[in-house]
Design a protein around this motif. Sequence first.
Motif, PDB file in Angstrom:
ATOM      1  N   SER B  85       0.855  -1.143   0.004  1.00 20.57           N
ATOM      2  CA  SER B  85       0.018  -0.034   0.124  1.00 20.57           C
ATOM      3  C   SER B  85       0.928   1.458  -0.101  1.00 20.57           C
ATOM      4  O   SER B  85       0.287   2.398  -0.329  1.00 20.57           O
ATOM      5  N   GLY B 146      -2.139  12.102   0.222  1.00 22.00           N
ATOM      6  CA  GLY B 146      -3.227  11.147  -0.062  1.00 22.00           C
ATOM      7  C   GLY B 146      -4.459  11.371   0.843  1.00 22.00           C
ATOM      8  O   GLY B 146      -5.717  11.627   0.113  1.00 22.00           O
ATOM      9  N   ALA B 147      -4.376  11.477   2.056  1.00 12.79           N
ATOM     10  CA  ALA B 147      -5.488  11.717   2.940  1.00 12.79           C
ATOM     11  C   ALA B 147      -6.216  13.077   2.600  1.00 12.79           C
ATOM     12  O   ALA B 147      -7.269  13.561   2.881  1.00 12.79           O
ATOM     13  N   ASP B 251      -9.884   5.413  -4.252  1.00 10.89           N
ATOM     14  CA  ASP B 251      -8.480   5.789  -3.485  1.00 10.89           C
ATOM     15  C   ASP B 251      -7.384   5.131  -4.400  1.00 10.89           C
ATOM     16  O   ASP B 251      -7.549   4.225  -4.634  1.00 10.89           O
ATOM     17  N   ASN B 275      -1.365   9.171  -5.101  1.00 11.67           N
ATOM     18  CA  ASN B 275      -0.251   9.682  -4.113  1.00 11.67           C
ATOM     19  C   ASN B 275       0.910   9.784  -4.859  1.00 11.67           C
ATOM     20  O   ASN B 275       1.488   8.858  -5.289  1.00 11.67           O
ATOM     21  N   HIS B 277       3.570  10.534  -4.038  1.00 12.59           N
ATOM     22  CA  HIS B 277       4.969   9.825  -3.251  1.00 12.59           C
ATOM     23  C   HIS B 277       4.786   8.102  -3.259  1.00 12.59           C
ATOM     24  O   HIS B 277       5.415   7.891  -2.436  1.00 12.59           O
ATOM     25  N   LYS B 278       3.727   8.071  -3.913  1.00 12.18           N
ATOM     26  CA  LYS B 278       3.704   6.284  -4.234  1.00 12.18           C
ATOM     27  C   LYS B 278       4.195   6.243  -5.766  1.00 12.18           C
ATOM     28  O   LYS B 278       5.062   5.713  -6.185  1.00 12.18           O
TER      29      LYS B 278
ATOM     30  N   THR C 331       0.453  10.528   5.910  1.00 13.71           N
ATOM     31  CA  THR C 331       1.539  11.264   5.548  1.00 13.71           C
ATOM     32  C   THR C 331       1.712  12.863   5.845  1.00 13.71           C
ATOM     33  O   THR C 331       0.578  13.492   5.758  1.00 13.71           O
TER      34      THR C 331
HETATM   35  C1  PLP Z   1      -4.737   2.668   0.451  1.00 14.36           C
HETATM   36  C2  PLP Z   1      -4.388   4.048   1.108  1.00 14.36           C
HETATM   37  N1  PLP Z   1      -5.052   5.083   1.163  1.00 14.36           N
HETATM   38  C3  PLP Z   1      -4.769   6.284   1.621  1.00 14.36           C
HETATM   39  C4  PLP Z   1      -3.487   6.752   1.965  1.00 14.36           C
HETATM   40  C5  PLP Z   1      -3.167   7.746   2.410  1.00 14.36           C
HETATM   41  O1  PLP Z   1      -2.132   8.567   1.804  1.00 14.36           O
HETATM   42  P1  PLP Z   1      -1.191   9.619   2.399  1.00 14.36           P
HETATM   43  O2  PLP Z   1      -0.414   8.819   3.415  1.00 14.36           O
HETATM   44  O3  PLP Z   1      -0.437  10.413   1.441  1.00 14.36           O
HETATM   45  O4  PLP Z   1      -2.266  10.719   3.130  1.00 14.36           O
HETATM   46  C6  PLP Z   1      -2.670   5.668   1.950  1.00 14.36           C
HETATM   47  C7  PLP Z   1      -1.098   5.830   2.438  1.00 14.36           C
HETATM   48  O5  PLP Z   1      -0.611   4.789   3.069  1.00 14.36           O
HETATM   49  C8  PLP Z   1      -3.104   4.341   1.519  1.00 14.36           C
HETATM   50  O6  PLP Z   1      -2.195   3.412   1.589  1.00 14.36           O
END
Ligand code: PLP
Lengths: 494, 494, 449, 449
Positions: B85, B146-147, B251, B275, B277-278, C331
Amino acid sequence: MIKGMRGLSFKEDLIFEKSREGAKGYSLPKLDVPKADPAKTIDKKFLREGKIGLPEVSEVDVIRHFTKISLWNYAVDYGLYPLGSCTMKYNPKINEITSSLPGFADAHPYQPYSISQGALELMYNLEKALMEITGFSRVSLHPAAGAHGELVGMMLIRRYLEDQGNPRKKVLIPDSAHGTNPASAAICGYEAVELKSNSEGMLSLSDLEAALDKDVAALMLTNPNTLGVFEKNIKKICEMVHKVGGQVYMDGANMNALMGIMKPGKSGVDVLHLNLHKTFSTPHGGGGPGSGPVAVAKHLAPYIPKPVIEKNDKGEFYLDYNPEKSIGRVRSFNSNFAILVRAYTYILSCGSDGLKESTEHAVANANYIRKKLSKYYDLPYETSTLHEIIFSDKIQEKFGVTTKDIAKRLLDLGYHPPTIYFPLIVHGALMIEPTESESKQELDGFIEAMIQIAQEAEKEPEKCTEAPHNTVVGRLDEVTAARTPILKWEPEKE
Amino acid sequence: MIKGMRGLSFKEDLIFEKSREGAKGYSLPKLDVPKADPAKTIDKKFLREGKIGLPEVSEVDVIRHFTKISLWNYAVDYGLYPLGSCTMKYNPKINEITSSLPGFADAHPYQPYSISQGALELMYNLEKALMEITGFSRVSLHPAAGAHGELVGMMLIRRYLEDQGNPRKKVLIPDSAHGTNPASAAICGYEAVELKSNSEGMLSLSDLEAALDKDVAALMLTNPNTLGVFEKNIKKICEMVHKVGGQVYMDGANMNALMGIMKPGKSGVDVLHLNLHKTFSTPHGGGGPGSGPVAVAKHLAPYIPKPVIEKNDKGEFYLDYNPEKSIGRVRSFNSNFAILVRAYTYILSCGSDGLKESTEHAVANANYIRKKLSKYYDLPYETSTLHEIIFSDKIQEKFGVTTKDIAKRLLDLGYHPPTIYFPLIVHGALMIEPTESESKQELDGFIEAMIQIAQEAEKEPEKCTEAPHNTVVGRLDEVTAARTPILKWEPEKE
Amino acid sequence: MKYLPNSGKEFDEILKEIGVGSVDELFKVIPEELRLTKPLDLPEGKSEVEVLDILRNLSDKTAGVSKYSSFLGAGAYNHYVPTTVGSLISRAEFYTAYTPYQPEVSQGTLLAMFEYQTMMCHLTGMEIANASLYDGASATAEAVLMADRIQRKKNKIVMSEGIHPEYLETVKTYLWNLPIEIVTVPLQADGSTDMNALKNAADDSTAIIMAQSPNFFGVIENIEAIAGAAKEKKILFGQIITEVYSLGMLKAPGAFGVDIVVGEAQSMGNKLNYGGPYLGFIATTDDLKRQLPGRLIGMTKDNRDQRGFVITLSTREQHIRREKATSNICTNEALCATMAAIHMSTIGEAGVKEVAEHCHSKAVYAHQALEKTGKVKFPHSGPYFNEFVVDVGKNGKDIVEKLTEKKIIAGFPLIYYYPERENQILMAFTELNTKEQIDRLAAELGGAL
Amino acid sequence: MKYLPNSGKEFDEILKEIGVGSVDELFKVIPEELRLTKPLDLPEGKSEVEVLDILRNLSDKTAGVSKYSSFLGAGAYNHYVPTTVGSLISRAEFYTAYTPYQPEVSQGTLLAMFEYQTMMCHLTGMEIANASLYDGASATAEAVLMADRIQRKKNKIVMSEGIHPEYLETVKTYLWNLPIEIVTVPLQADGSTDMNALKNAADDSTAIIMAQSPNFFGVIENIEAIAGAAKEKKILFGQIITEVYSLGMLKAPGAFGVDIVVGEAQSMGNKLNYGGPYLGFIATTDDLKRQLPGRLIGMTKDNRDQRGFVITLSTREQHIRREKATSNICTNEALCATMAAIHMSTIGEAGVKEVAEHCHSKAVYAHQALEKTGKVKFPHSGPYFNEFVVDVGKNGKDIVEKLTEKKIIAGFPLIYYYPERENQILMAFTELNTKEQIDRLAAELGGAL
Ligand SMILES: Cc1ncc(COP(=O)(O)O)c(C=O)c1O
Ligand SMILES: Cc1ncc(COP(=O)(O)O)c(C=O)c1O
């Protein structure tokens, strides 16, 4: 606090062992001109066929390989690196930034002067600063390292003497001198004659007197010498050498004990080299690159290597490719320029005040260690010392623990060992130079470690004789390495 | 080859413990204007007196402190970092160079457009590229992670539904979802309703049907979901949600399984976050910064956060601060711009062909691990998976070895563990995502380590339950940490 | 350039081992109709040389403020960043690590965060600080949400109009969807928050009063008075700070009983980066810690009785608490916080004070220099740290653009957010603005008016 | 900025512990008359901000070739350096380490050097290569000295006039003081060494024949013929290479029986740096290894039976052998060699060949483009790799200066070293020269003539 402990490390193969046919770590722009067939213009027998034998790996492979193996190094940025004579001082980070500025890093040595004024001005200013620091009349920035500077210095002397009518035959060198001194003299066609140090660790005036004759081209003297002792008779020594028509060469590797305190140029010395990678904080890079400028008295100035930097009436800088009396070229292009940028940055940063204070701190730190450890380790010379201090393993040897064991045990405790077995005149020498870069905290940690080792030597000598225990590799077999040298990687034959 | 071994590490105090009164690591230019006395204009009671409490250390102290503690980290540049993830792919070095170019790094967000055209053009182009990759009509680059993107996405949905007459109440979220999904829905004022996954690890259409009503504002779906399974009914699912007037939020954290293969925007989804950063290789920095752009279908485009980037007739880029229907600002300034530069660099480097191949390699690598390890570890779902694979500790638990023990033992062997205990629906989950950055060699090392652990679990379970052994610290007491939290350093009271 | 270590041969081996005939088979789980049949409409991959060229070209089309005399602040400040920061942060161990979920191999990040938390506590005078939030604006929204959780039954938020307009907007966007009312309080003539209006606005239903100091217009607020008013009515008080260097000169909010200090710490070692990433921070009192959003690092022991650091109080966080978490943040801005920790270590106790002194002195000098031109007015009389508003008597945007041609960025034209402040420019001064730059600003501005 | 960690207080403690009343006492060992009574006549120390300003200013007054279309080579080449090199070499573990005298904590440097040695062996086709010398010119002098040691009784050195003039000069300077005679051999019309003259010059008293290929004028020498002539007379043959990328296209010298390959490997990952530091290299056959100058790294085992690396055969070196050492070199160019190792790892087998192919193709294209102008001549007809001489019919220096104003650096005007080549410019082409650059060169050069 003693720093060393065990933690997670990583095994890593050689880059060749990671090679996989077809893996790629680069990409080039598409060729935008017709692809030339070399066989059209070059005789086929001169064209390469088959594999070169370079690795085939991806970018991530390269990054991980070199990142992981870098972790097997000890570095100044990890802590104290008290190599006597080598002056492992801290390398300010600003130096790395200035030396990679695009105007410097991307400048071709043959680009027109009109677009090189900044680089030339820097070299010009650096020469002037080094002249002021050393008290000499001219500086050449050509030499690529200290030993190169020595060689150039000896060449200058020889050419000068030749112009006086006789290049002479011998160069006197104290037994405490660095190996590069006699080697440089030899390459310059001189016979190296060793002078014994006296019980104070200094050059004996009477021995010198005895050795001086009309065949003596020069005396090569390190001051302070490799025992950390200032040759207090330097003026007298210079007079004596000059009297027989010889020249005095000073190895300035230890200028970190003198900057802002005294100028060698004012003590009668004729030529001196500096190690910018010691005194002027440029990083050592695992063994180089360095830079070894040579500073000379007036009578030697016409002989310095070409090209020389000059400024014309309009204030423009240029290189004079043909100074009349120059010994000639000693390398290609102009200098180890990127190292000069670092040294110049350092001089600007420290300034007049900072350079002197650096010297003061360097000498104080060395004397602090001397004071703290002389209860535990043998001090072969009682004479006062400046920026470095030499102990021997005399006390520990009784328990079967030698200098090498002490050094290897220090690794376990998280400190780089001092220079060992040098100078040669001290049996089992431990030559400690902390430099001004070390805080009292760091020195205290090292002192604690050294005391622990002194105690271990007495009570649990195997801890030392079997050291190091914590490092990724244990003691390496240097004898076999030299006896059956393996100097390049070859795939294992099964 | 299993990588982990023991080697030399270094103890290090906190920077506060290294502080010594009067030590300094900086210097400023001399003040070139008169020194102002703040008491002249500011009421004295608002002026600070006494110490702030910041460290007093020198430059070398700072460098050594942070250099040494950095060595206590594991990093992508050391090796495989198979966090499911989290997509810890390799971060190409060029990204770090482009993102620190002076025009980008030193640009103030409020500087006139006339001197910001390059930065704006980059953002404009990146939006376009992300639109093409995802198949959506518009992209907002504002979200910082992401969040944040999820929150913005939900806000868009809410504002849209509001404009349709009713913001509604509930958001449906599968039980396999990431914790940020329900948290984001909640902040947006929605009730999060959990949907159970079926035995294939997918959203059950009948359960969905049952949950759908006029109160449902949206379904938040991860695709491929956190089990690595592609929700093959995605089109149908979208239809069902749309039928009751709801919106579908995807997502996109797992876009590394889809890039160049399918476009979520064409599967019926209304809004998606990425993301950078992913999927787009920007480094994670020990937990951030990231960037979480939101891509939306046409009907949501008018609502995206302000300011929005536009291009005028003359081809000049500018920010529109007042788009009529925008939900408003969700942060200060424009974006996590330096992260965008990295992602844009990556897209240019990989290109259309490279992005697709990356996906292919990522999925192949995951399936290779699946194949190799499924003899040794329990596979809770048999369904085919894409870029990640979830095992459980079911087999090892019998010997008293849990997922946590497996993870800690992996540390000894030199590999970062997978994501553990997530997704929550798998008991003792080990969620492995190798990404495309790993060579077969590296995967084989990891597989070897995992197999060794499986064997140890059976034969010498303490090796696992007491792990890690090689790291500088052993297992840390998280319970005490939470029970009596010590959240800042305080000098030890004696 | 493709970042794919596996050669074609290895890739084939992998496919063979998996047991598929082609890579496409791996994607069979995706319905055919959804699978792309043609390549993405993006250019083909480019080499490093080409990509560097393109990016350098874009960078060249963007001027860094270091090439200008810049007096831009308004929430993002151009401070000296010592070379230690760039040098250390480029260590792969810091920037290529993930969130420290496995503490035994993350002590570097964890310790740096713990030190950062400690420094932020000292700077703000608060008891705890978290390990970062996205930026000042979203952090402010988090602070308001936090207050709402604490003051469960209260549903009003009172906000000073001296708060950064983008922060105000962000809070509004965040709260739009929640049953919380926002009341704003105007400024008085001196540029500080109108205390009477504030007292009137804040009532029993108010969860928190938010004010910024120095406020957006550079004016230092009477924090003591606001804190007093809040305390009296049992309302929380949150102070926003966008220029944390002000804390090198001004008394720590903690000393006045502020409950939450929140804002932007970009000034500490973070580059301007055209707006981000920056460093949102939040600090509060010990008793509110369980309502704090975001990550917290705590000190503990390992099973060998050694000191160590872990993520703690994570039952507040979304990965444990899901919809009941104190925030959805995952994050954060860890690397920016690490940069701040390195910055504050290098600059240190003396440096933060000295930089603050320089900033203030430059601002005072500039104020006098501008006054001497006789062509500008200063709308606000309140005390300032390093930033103030200048009324240039003409459209501020036009004037800024005019001076930009002379390599001076005079400041932020307030018309962007305040139509009524059409002629006003917000100017900031830092230790990097030389006397000569300021003299030139006064001369050119004088000339342009 | 002072780089002194000890605070005043600690410094005083140290002095007290030593037992001196003041720091001056520590220098009492230096005679009073030699001690300075006033400060050095240098400016006071400056802050980072100021020093960066000064250096940036100097850098801005110096144009990097990347801002120009540059066709300069002549021993220093502008090649693409992958970003891996800068990124890895900036790891403090590499650049702040000393010579690996303590192998147990130097395996990083040692392994990198060992890999570098191996790569140089493969490139040159030789059996051993050392861990670096200063630069191509001094390395050439070392090769000559090495030959002199091997061929004890021979005292003549035969050198082709196709050798880089600075290398020739350096050898002359080194040998000035030694009883060794240097004889130079002219080139023939095609630009390669005159074989007849060479055969005449080389006799029983000749220790070594030195020739460069591609030579300074870009012409590829007939290495086979020279090696044959040398072998016949039992003379050593040393080949100099200044553009090692040529080895991506040309057969390795080892294949022709060359005894010593020496030169400059700057092309492999080292920046132009206005002339240095660069990377002198030397490679030879196994039987000559004990006469090799400089450091050698060897593979061995540790006391735990693990593979490891050490400095070896150090009885050749000055620190052991003193005046009898094979060279006086101590500090070498280890970091430059590490950069080369990283570079060659990244570019790799395929890349070195591909870069060579690009270089050659660009040169061939340029040759044609220049020819088409009808305004220039090519004095030499011999085969070239990526560099050739152009006769522009006017003073070359003037022409280069003229084109510099148009952002083109046309090449190296040979008049600097060869008055008789007044109108000739040496031009080099690498993979970084685009077609467009070359077209512009042809157009502008055509226009200027
Ligand atoms: C499936 C999934 N959704 C959302 C997020 C949240 O992203 P972020 O950490 O950039 O806020 C992650 C992060 O690990 C994730 O794996
Ligand atoms: C006293 C002394 N002289 C000369 C040298 C040689 O300097 P370099 O290594 O730069 O050639 C050294 C280097 O260690 C030295 O310590």
